[in-house]
Design a protein around this motif. Structure first.
Motif, PDB file in Angstrom:
ATOM      1  N   LEU A 117      29.955   0.223  -3.131  1.00  0.00           N
ATOM      2  CA  LEU A 117      29.755   1.610  -2.722  1.00  0.00           C
ATOM      3  C   LEU A 117      28.346   2.109  -3.033  1.00  0.00           C
ATOM      4  N   SER A 118      27.687   1.477  -3.961  1.00  0.00           N
ATOM      5  CA  SER A 118      26.397   2.050  -4.334  1.00  0.00           C
ATOM      6  C   SER A 118      25.210   1.102  -4.167  1.00  0.00           C
ATOM      7  N   LEU A 119      25.440  -0.085  -3.653  1.00  0.00           N
ATOM      8  CA  LEU A 119      24.294  -0.969  -3.406  1.00  0.00           C
ATOM      9  C   LEU A 119      24.485  -1.714  -2.091  1.00  0.00           C
ATOM     10  N   ASP A 120      23.411  -2.202  -1.522  1.00  0.00           N
ATOM     11  CA  ASP A 120      23.552  -3.094  -0.384  1.00  0.00           C
ATOM     12  C   ASP A 120      23.655  -4.519  -0.909  1.00  0.00           C
ATOM     13  N   SER A 121      23.885  -5.452  -0.016  1.00  0.00           N
ATOM     14  CA  SER A 121      24.187  -6.810  -0.505  1.00  0.00           C
ATOM     15  C   SER A 121      22.971  -7.438  -1.189  1.00  0.00           C
ATOM     16  N   GLU A 122      21.792  -7.094  -0.714  1.00  0.00           N
ATOM     17  CA  GLU A 122      20.608  -7.720  -1.285  1.00  0.00           C
ATOM     18  C   GLU A 122      20.381  -7.272  -2.731  1.00  0.00           C
ATOM     19  N   ALA A 123      20.422  -5.962  -2.928  1.00  0.00           N
ATOM     20  CA  ALA A 123      20.237  -5.438  -4.281  1.00  0.00           C
ATOM     21  C   ALA A 123      21.361  -5.943  -5.175  1.00  0.00           C
ATOM     22  N   GLU A 140      21.488   2.519  14.406  1.00  0.00           N
ATOM     23  CA  GLU A 140      21.134   3.888  14.041  1.00  0.00           C
ATOM     24  C   GLU A 140      20.051   3.860  12.960  1.00  0.00           C
ATOM     25  N   GLY A 141      19.123   4.755  13.061  1.00  0.00           N
ATOM     26  CA  GLY A 141      18.128   4.910  12.000  1.00  0.00           C
ATOM     27  C   GLY A 141      17.179   3.744  11.892  1.00  0.00           C
ATOM     28  N   GLN A 142      16.446   3.756  10.813  1.00  0.00           N
ATOM     29  CA  GLN A 142      15.391   2.775  10.628  1.00  0.00           C
ATOM     30  C   GLN A 142      15.354   2.392   9.157  1.00  0.00           C
ATOM     31  N   VAL A 143      15.152   1.114   8.905  1.00  0.00           N
ATOM     32  CA  VAL A 143      15.177   0.661   7.517  1.00  0.00           C
ATOM     33  C   VAL A 143      13.812   0.089   7.127  1.00  0.00           C
ATOM     34  N   PHE A 144      13.315   0.496   5.970  1.00  0.00           N
ATOM     35  CA  PHE A 144      12.092  -0.077   5.398  1.00  0.00           C
ATOM     36  C   PHE A 144      12.497  -0.821   4.134  1.00  0.00           C
ATOM     37  N   ARG A 145      12.062  -2.051   4.009  1.00  0.00           N
ATOM     38  CA  ARG A 145      12.452  -2.733   2.782  1.00  0.00           C
ATOM     39  C   ARG A 145      11.366  -3.673   2.272  1.00  0.00           C
ATOM     40  N   ALA A 146      11.386  -3.859   0.985  1.00  0.00           N
ATOM     41  CA  ALA A 146      10.478  -4.804   0.340  1.00  0.00           C
ATOM     42  C   ALA A 146      11.250  -5.453  -0.791  1.00  0.00           C
ATOM     43  N   ALA A 147      11.132  -6.772  -0.889  1.00  0.00           N
ATOM     44  CA  ALA A 147      11.877  -7.455  -1.947  1.00  0.00           C
ATOM     45  C   ALA A 147      11.001  -8.496  -2.609  1.00  0.00           C
ATOM     46  N   GLU A 148      11.021  -8.511  -3.924  1.00  0.00           N
ATOM     47  CA  GLU A 148      10.365  -9.576  -4.685  1.00  0.00           C
ATOM     48  C   GLU A 148      11.335 -10.016  -5.764  1.00  0.00           C
ATOM     49  N   PRO A 149      12.286 -10.868  -5.364  1.00  0.00           N
ATOM     50  CA  PRO A 149      13.361 -11.216  -6.305  1.00  0.00           C
ATOM     51  C   PRO A 149      12.841 -11.817  -7.599  1.00  0.00           C
ATOM     52  N   GLN A 150      11.734 -12.571  -7.548  1.00  0.00           N
ATOM     53  CA  GLN A 150      11.290 -13.242  -8.781  1.00  0.00           C
ATOM     54  C   GLN A 150      10.904 -12.251  -9.869  1.00  0.00           C
ATOM     55  N   ARG A 151      10.523 -11.012  -9.477  1.00  0.00           N
ATOM     56  CA  ARG A 151      10.285 -10.048 -10.541  1.00  0.00           C
ATOM     57  C   ARG A 151      11.258  -8.862 -10.471  1.00  0.00           C
ATOM     58  N   ASN A 152      12.418  -9.153  -9.905  1.00  0.00           N
ATOM     59  CA  ASN A 152      13.473  -8.149  -9.841  1.00  0.00           C
ATOM     60  C   ASN A 152      12.986  -6.834  -9.275  1.00  0.00           C
ATOM     61  N   TYR A 153      12.399  -6.926  -8.127  1.00  0.00           N
ATOM     62  CA  TYR A 153      11.850  -5.737  -7.500  1.00  0.00           C
ATOM     63  C   TYR A 153      12.404  -5.632  -6.100  1.00  0.00           C
ATOM     64  N   ARG A 191      14.011  11.453   8.783  1.00  0.00           N
ATOM     65  CA  ARG A 191      14.330  11.969   7.453  1.00  0.00           C
ATOM     66  C   ARG A 191      14.872  10.843   6.604  1.00  0.00           C
ATOM     67  N   LEU A 192      14.516  10.875   5.331  1.00  0.00           N
ATOM     68  CA  LEU A 192      15.042   9.893   4.404  1.00  0.00           C
ATOM     69  C   LEU A 192      16.506  10.250   4.147  1.00  0.00           C
ATOM     70  N   VAL A 193      17.419   9.292   4.389  1.00  0.00           N
ATOM     71  CA  VAL A 193      18.824   9.590   4.105  1.00  0.00           C
ATOM     72  C   VAL A 193      19.390   8.695   3.002  1.00  0.00           C
ATOM     73  N   GLY A 194      18.638   7.669   2.681  1.00  0.00           N
ATOM     74  CA  GLY A 194      19.151   6.818   1.628  1.00  0.00           C
ATOM     75  C   GLY A 194      18.060   5.945   1.059  1.00  0.00           C
ATOM     76  N   MET A 195      18.273   5.472  -0.182  1.00  0.00           N
ATOM     77  CA  MET A 195      17.282   4.582  -0.771  1.00  0.00           C
ATOM     78  C   MET A 195      17.919   3.748  -1.872  1.00  0.00           C
ATOM     79  N   ILE A 196      17.312   2.608  -2.081  1.00  0.00           N
ATOM     80  CA  ILE A 196      17.701   1.764  -3.210  1.00  0.00           C
ATOM     81  C   ILE A 196      16.420   1.312  -3.870  1.00  0.00           C
ATOM     82  N   MET A 197      16.377   1.420  -5.182  1.00  0.00           N
ATOM     83  CA  MET A 197      15.222   0.904  -5.914  1.00  0.00           C
ATOM     84  C   MET A 197      15.716   0.037  -7.053  1.00  0.00           C
ATOM     85  N   VAL A 198      15.157  -1.149  -7.136  1.00  0.00           N
ATOM     86  CA  VAL A 198      15.478  -2.029  -8.260  1.00  0.00           C
ATOM     87  C   VAL A 198      14.159  -2.333  -8.965  1.00  0.00           C
ATOM     88  N   GLY A 199      14.115  -2.152 -10.269  1.00  0.00           N
ATOM     89  CA  GLY A 199      12.859  -2.336 -11.017  1.00  0.00           C
ATOM     90  C   GLY A 199      11.888  -1.225 -10.650  1.00  0.00           C
TER      91      GLY A 199
END
Ligand SMILES: Cc1cc2nc3c(=O)[nH]c(=O)nc-3n(C[C@H](O)[C@H](O)[C@H](O)COP(=O)(O)OP(=O)(O)OC[C@H]3O[C@@H](n4cnc5c(N)ncnc54)[C@H](O)[C@@H]3O)c2cc1C
Ligand code: SF4
Lengths: 424, 693, 158
Positions: free
Chosen positions: A178-184, A345-358, A368-376
């Protein structure tokens, strides 16, 4: 004026304090099933893991009730009688009210699994739950946590802190569906696995196995999974979700859907009865419909709005949204708003650097921003959650910069949007 | 309409610079650093300008402003040219003969009536080797007790080091810095104070040494090294003890060296057994990890050098602090090997003996230490003073000192200028400047260099050497004991001191950068002391705990002499003086350049300034138990909170017209009973809002 | 209640405020030791740049602070004088406050596992950052004082 508040947790406390601030003379009576000082439910897992001493779970000081002039009654409320404007307590006593707030929160949902009545099967909601588990764990080496939501993972963390091997079984194909996408979620799983947790995703517990103990009862000895796999364990923690505690308003005329339906002043369908917190179904500003967002910050904010309106000051609730912050192995994880929009629907911006948990993911709809996930590197997350809440139009180049740069006011300010629009 | 001419500029007539032929070589004799100088001299043998000598292998042309400023004071309006006598409070010119007659008569008078103990010398600025030797001969013949630079500069350091190693001198020449892996600099801002030393710091860094500076202030030195460790003022001892603790605990000391060459190691280990880095971190404010890392660095980087400075010497807990750090160097085996050792400007090369026939020697009939001198002055025990220096500004509780001196019957002042002390004299004598006198100049590189005089003495100025010889002759003392000139003086000194007998004037002249002492008869110079690991102590080893007069025990600067018994509620700040590039003693004050470079100030941390409600440039009154002073505020982040810093060189009788800062310091010494304290003294401060401002 | 105001037109991005804040929050009270400390102290004021514009972000002492509402331990609270204060002892470092602060003014202190925010240097007469700002881009004053001062500036400028 006689205010009656049922529930002494986040919503109840913030409401009572708001009322006290606006109406010094009014009589405030607080009734709660849990007969203790207000404490933070969210800290139960910290207590379990012995990360904090018991006194720190309390969020107000010892003389709280007397100092604030709140009459506290440690009783269960059985029934609300809207016509008589009174409530019935478990001890048979009746209490009348001028204004009533129902802030009874929610209770863990127990799925009908074979063996869930065995000794060693727990849930984690209350201080008492945490203490019960704590008393039981000395004999536990291996534990199974059912449900990998926030509560499940926090509970798992508490057990893990005590040196117990933790197995988490989750029905969904990822953690915190419910609170994360599969990648995070994958990133979090990776972190936790490195720390020794074991996950069984896409799986569910179909049976809890037991064995006779010395007291003649039956104790947990393992679980059987959907896949047929068996996990030996001495403790099972059920954390598959919560259900609002609405039993007290049945037959009272208060409209209930999943939770108690309230308007933007936290009023229920019955006059002088208000509701706030996990038990209330409030307007969700992103989904544009009433929903339950069972979260601490929502409960407190709703409590304040309810308190104001009960004390005669009109205040409107701006609406809830999903909002989660958790820290796994020192890595901060924050998510807000809508995480998965329907395809196309909508548009997704993403950046991932798994080796540093980012990991960063921003979801835009209609600019409009409707959602976000931040790790690190979560600094500045609040700025984004404010943009989501305020439904501010954002500039895509800036959003792109946020994928890698520090999130700051400035990047946004320079686009010509006045500071005053954001925040308070 | 604008102007096209600046009339002021036309009034200056800049002299053309003398050509190279009139460049003479000299050695700076200000701070005992021993930097080489080039002095440009005009046709009439007047000094025009001073530069660094690029051919001097010690300072390699680098120079601080001090010797350059000196030019302005040589012929300046403040210089004393003739003997003066005070008549009805006014100085009138007299002849040397008259002056010598008066002094001789007075001296003999007091000697006979009040004993040798009634005559005392303040001789910190007596002059070069010639004058020093003459003074010591004169003192032996008359029983006069002298107080030199020791009490206001280095006595603690010398006492501790002598007790440990048998010699107070620097154990190592600075040039060894290029072999060092690590250089530990404590309370020493050589970037400001010693140009030559700083030159070697930079060279050492180029050669790969890691340089660590420990200081409460972010000094100019700290700004240019590898690591700066900011420490709470006066707590260095705790750091030293924790380093000892860690080095011993982790067995990183040089076991063989400790076993063979040192004494009292077990007691040392016991003394620091409970001095954990946690404890030191608490006291010093240096994070525990930093202490541990420094210990590791010290344990693994050999050879290493220690460069202590006044910051751990002129403080009220100097003894144990010095003991800790020097013992640290010793147990690490950082003694006697190339690139190791302790650098200091103390030049202990021993005294010349038997200059005076035994039957002519007079012993002072009273012995006093520096602290006792105050009372002796106040109680009238002292009848006559020879002053070559400026005790009214340099000695602590300066007001008390000035009153004491003013109360003395007869005061002779041999001086360059009419400074605060000279103003109290009955007879003022014109002294030669060090540029006008030849002699041996020792330096921080532990060398002896010969300094050729570069200018003729100003007016009727005489050196201490000539003065004491002539005075002796007037007093009927055996004049034959005295040398006639600097060369002769050195010959006498060298031949009466076996430690330096190999160092002739000729040899010094021919050795650029000087000859390392000791240098015995066979002429072999000692580049490094203790290279043979023999120590001139009773045991022949390094006595790690010294002579036990100082205990290796951390003492809180707030509880130590000078602060003990003071209420911190009343005196919430600390006050310290720190030396600056533009000044040395009080003599550079008479240069306008110096005053331009160092306007009066007190440095404050911004938050302290806010607390005191002052801003940059506003005047702050600083009060200690002994005195008070008003200085303009300078706000800087380079100083720690709650500590007030200024430089020690203001006086009333100079362009500064400021009360000597030392009047704020109590007459107090550390446990070693060494030099006075001029740092970390409790004070209070408040904004001075004068009427009409 | 006085708080810290920021005047963007005066800021030239020198970040002296950040350094002063780090020094203030260091155990050693030393900007020189701060980076060697563990946990390493963090500034509570953050200067960011975009093109040639700078903005300093620091706690705005919101009248109704979202961090106080979001804090699940009661660590975030209002002081008697009305400032938003943070009790680091009570904090468990869940960073809910970081998640909600619309100014991004609550700093996640990863090493300390706590949140950190400006406490207006409560024990000082002036906040360290305000003191450090040589361009006087940070003002420490009440809202009314700010209005008067800002109006005065405007007058001077026109
Ligand atoms: C382990 C755990 C971890 C959590 N972590 C987070 C987190 O990190 N972030 C987050 O946002 N949220 C978290 N939550 C959720 C958060 O705790 C809730 O959203 C919040 O407590 C809701 O507050 P409330 O006042 O609405 O209800 P509750 O906290 O559920 O309180 C309800 C109160 O009402 C009383 N009550 C109930 N029924 C009756 C009755 N009939 N008569 C009398 N009294 C009654 C109860 O005794 C209780 O005191 C967590 C929850 C748990 C259990
Ligand atoms: S990080 Fe600390 S202050 Fe912030 S919400 Fe969590 S407990 Fe409260």
């Amino acid at each position: 004026m006689r205010y009656l508040i049922v529930g002494n947790s986040a919503a109840g406390i913030f409401a009572a304090e708001t009322i006290r601030g606006l109406d010094q003379a009014g009589q405030i009576i607080m009734v709660s099933q849990e007969d203790n000082l207000p404490y933070s439910r969210c800290l139960t897992s910290y207590l379990l893991g012995q990360e904090i001493p018991e006194q720190r779970i309390y969020i107000r000081n010892d003389n709280y009730y007397s100092e604030t002039g709140i009459e506290f009654i440690g009783q269960n409320v059985e029934q609300v009688d809207a016509r008589a404007k009174s409530v019935l307590l478990a001890n048979g006593e009746k209490l009348s009210y001028d204004k009533l707030l129902i802030a009874t929160g929610s209770s863990p949902f127990t799925p009908p699994i074979d063996g869930s009545n065995l000794e060693g099967v727990f849930q984690l909601r209350t201080l008492e739950d945490a203490k019960k588990i704590a008393d039981f764990v000395p004999n536990v080496k291996e534990a199974v946590v059912v449900g990998a939501g926030l509560v499940g993972l926090k509970g798992a963390h508490g057990l893990h802190e005590l040196g117990i091997n933790v197995n988490v079984v989750e029905f969904a194909p990822q953690l915190m569906p419910l609170s994360l996408d599969s990648e995070a979620a994958g990133m979090v799983a990776g972190l936790l696995e490195k720390d020794g947790y074991r996950f069984y995703l896409n799986n569910k517990v179909v049976k809890i196995l037991g064995e006779k103990n010395n007291n003649g009862g039956m104790t947990v000895s393992g679980v059987v999974l959907d896949s047929g796999e068996q996990i030996a364990c001495q403790l099972v923690l059920m954390a598959v979700g919560v259900r609002p505690n609405t039993a007290l308003v049945r037959d009272s005329g208060v409209k209930v859907n999943k939770g108690i339906i309230v308007n933007d002043r936290m009023q229920t369908s019955v006059e002088d009865i208000y509701s706030a917190g996990d038990v209330a179904e409030t307007y969700d500003l992103l989904w544009d419909e009433n929903r339950i967002n069972a979260l601490w910050p929502m409960a407190t904010a709703q409590g304040i709005v309810a308190g104001c309106n009960m004390a005669g000051i009109e205040r409107r609730y701006e609406g809830s949204m999903g909002l989660n912050s958790a820290v796994f192995c020192g890595v901060g994880v924050i998510s807000a708003g809508i995480l998965n929009l329907p395809d196309g629907e909508g548009q997704v911006f993403r950046a991932a650097e798994p080796q540093r948990n980012y990991y960063r993911k921003f979801i835009l709809r209609d600019d409009r921003l409707v959602g976000m996930i931040m790790v690190g590197e979560i600094e500045g997350a609040g700025f984004l959650s404010a943009l989501i809440r305020k439904r501010v139009k954002v500039n895509k180049t800036v959003v792109n910069q946020w994928l890698t740069d520090k999130i700051s006011y400035q990047g946004y300010f320079s686009e010509g949007i006045p500071m005053g629009k954001v925040g308070q | 309409m604008g102007f096209y001419i600046r009339p002021q500029v036309l009034s200056h007539n800049s002299k053309p610079m003398a050509h190279h032929g009139d460049m003479r070589t000299s050695i700076c004799s200000l701070c005992n650093g021993g930097c080489g100088l080039k002095v440009s001299v005009d046709q009439s043998a007047k000094v025009q300008a001073v530069f660094g000598d690029p051919d001097n292998p010690y300072n390699k042309g680098k120079l601080c402003p001090k010797p350059m400023e000196i030019v302005q004071t040589l012929y300046g309006p403040d210089r004393v040219g003739y003997p003066l006598k005070k008549v009805n409070g006014q100085f009138v010119r007299i002849s040397w003969d008259e002056a010598l007659n008066i002094i001789a008569q007075k001296h003999l008078n007091y000697l006979n009536n009040d004993g040798s103990g009634s005559i005392v010398g303040f001789t910190s600025k007596i002059g070069g080797s010639y004058s020093k030797l003459a003074l010591s001969i004169f003192s032996e013949l008359t029983g006069m007790a002298n107080f030199g630079t020791g009490p206001i500069c280095y006595d603690s350091e010398e006492k501790v080091r002598k007790a440990m190693f048998g010699s107070g001198s620097a154990s190592t020449p600075l040039s060894d810095a290029i072999f060092a892996k690590l250089i530990l600099i404590i309370g020493n801002n050589c970037a400001q104070t010693k140009a030559g030393q700083f030159q070697w710091l930079q060279e050492a860094r180029r050669a790969g040494a890691k340089v660590v500076v420990i200081d409460p202030r972010y000094t100019e030195t700290a700004q240019q090294v590898d690591q700066f460790i900011q420490i709470k003022p006066g707590t260095d001892g705790a750091l030293g003890m924790a380093l000892l603790h860690l080095i011993i605990k982790n067995k990183q000391y040089d076991e063989e060296f400790v076993r063979e060459k040192t004494k009292d190691f077990d007691q040392l280990a016991k003394a620091v057994a409970d001095f954990t880095p946690e404890k030191a971190a608490q006291i010093t404010g240096v994070p525990q990890e930093v202490i541990e890392k420094l210990a590791r660095d010290l344990g693994t980087s050999r050879p290493a050098m220690l460069w202590p400075g006044r910051g751990i010497v002129c403080v009220n807990n100097a003894g144990s602090t010095l003991l800790a750090f020097e013992a640290l160097m010793a147990i690490l085996g950082n003694i006697g090997k190339p690139g190791s050792g302790i650098v200091s400007h103390i030049n202990g090369y021993g005294k010349a003996n038997n200059l005076v026939p035994p039957e002519a020697v007079v012993k002072p009939h009273r012995k006093r230490n520096a602290q006792e001198l105050y009372q002796a002055l106040e109680e009238g025990e002292i009848k006559m003073l020879y002053i070559a220096g400026n005790p009214c500004a340099n000695w602590p509780d300066s007001n008390r000192m000035s009153k004491g001196i003013a109360g003395v019957d007869f005061v002779v002042c041999h001086t360059l200028v009419l400074d605060d002390s000279a103003m109290l004299a009955d007879i003022v004598l014109p002294a030669v400047h060090w540029l006008e006198e030849s002699g041996m100049q020792a330096g921080i590189n532990r060398v002896m260099q010969w300094k050729e005089k570069t200018g003729e003495p100003y007016a009727e100025a005489k050196s201490g050497g000539d003065f004491f010889r002539q005075l002796a002759s007037k007093m009927g003392l055996p004049v034959s004991c005295f040398p006639d000139n600097p060369e002769e003086a050195w010959e006498l000194e060298r031949t009466h001191n076996p430690a330096i007998v190999g160092i002739t004037v000729e040899r010094m002249r021919q050795t650029p950068g000087g000859v390392h002492y000791p240098c015995p008869e066979n002429g072999e110079e000692s580049v490094r002391l203790f290279a043979n690991a023999v120590f001139p102590t009773a045991s022949g080893k390094i006595e790690l705990l010294g002579d036990k007069r100082v205990e290796l025990k951390y003492s809180d600067p707030l509880e130590a002499p000078g602060n003990a018994g003071m209420l911190q509620t009343e005196y919430p700040y600390l006050f310290s003086t720190v030396k600056v590039a533009a000044h040395y003693h009080t003599e550079c004050q008479y240069s306008e350049w110096a005053r331009e470079l160092e306007k009066p100030y007190v440095e404050l941390h911004p938050l302290t300034a806010v607390e005191l409600e002052v801003t940059d440039g506003e005047e702050l009154r600083i009060e200690t138990a002994t005195g008070s002073l008003v200085l303009p505020v300078r706000i800087t982040h380079t100083v720690p909170r709650n500590v007030l810093f200024t430089q020690p060189y203001y006086t009333m009788k100079s362009g500064y017209e400021t009360l000597p800062v030392n009047s704020l310091f109590p007459v107090a010494c550390d446990q070693a009973g060494g030099n006075f304290v001029n740092k970390n003294i409790l004070c209070r401060a408040y904004a001075e809002r004068r009427l009409g401002r | 209640m006085p708080k810290i105001y920021f005047r963007p037109e005066r800021c030239d991005g020198c970040r002296a405020c950040e350094l002063a804040c780090i020094e203030k929050h260091s155990q050693t009270q030393s900007i020189f030791m701060a980076n060697l400390e563990k946990p390493s102290p963090q500034s509570r004021i953050r200067v960011s740049q975009s093109a040639n514009q700078f903005a300093a972000v620091v706690c705005q002492q919101c009248l109704q602070a979202m961090c106080v509402e979001a804090c699940m331990t009661g660590a975030m609270q209002y002081s008697e004088s009305g400032a938003v204060i943070h009790d680091a002892k009570q904090c468990v470092g869940c960073w809910m406050c970081v998640m909600v602060c619309p100014f991004g003014a609550v700093i996640p202190l990863a090493e300390a596992k706590k949140a950190g925010k400006c406490n207006l240097c409560e024990e000082e007469k002036l906040p360290a950052c305000v003191l450090a700002c040589t361009r006087k881009a940070l003002w420490y004053c009440t809202g009314e004082e700010y209005e008067i001062k800002a109006a005065g500036e405007l007058e001077c400028a026109t």
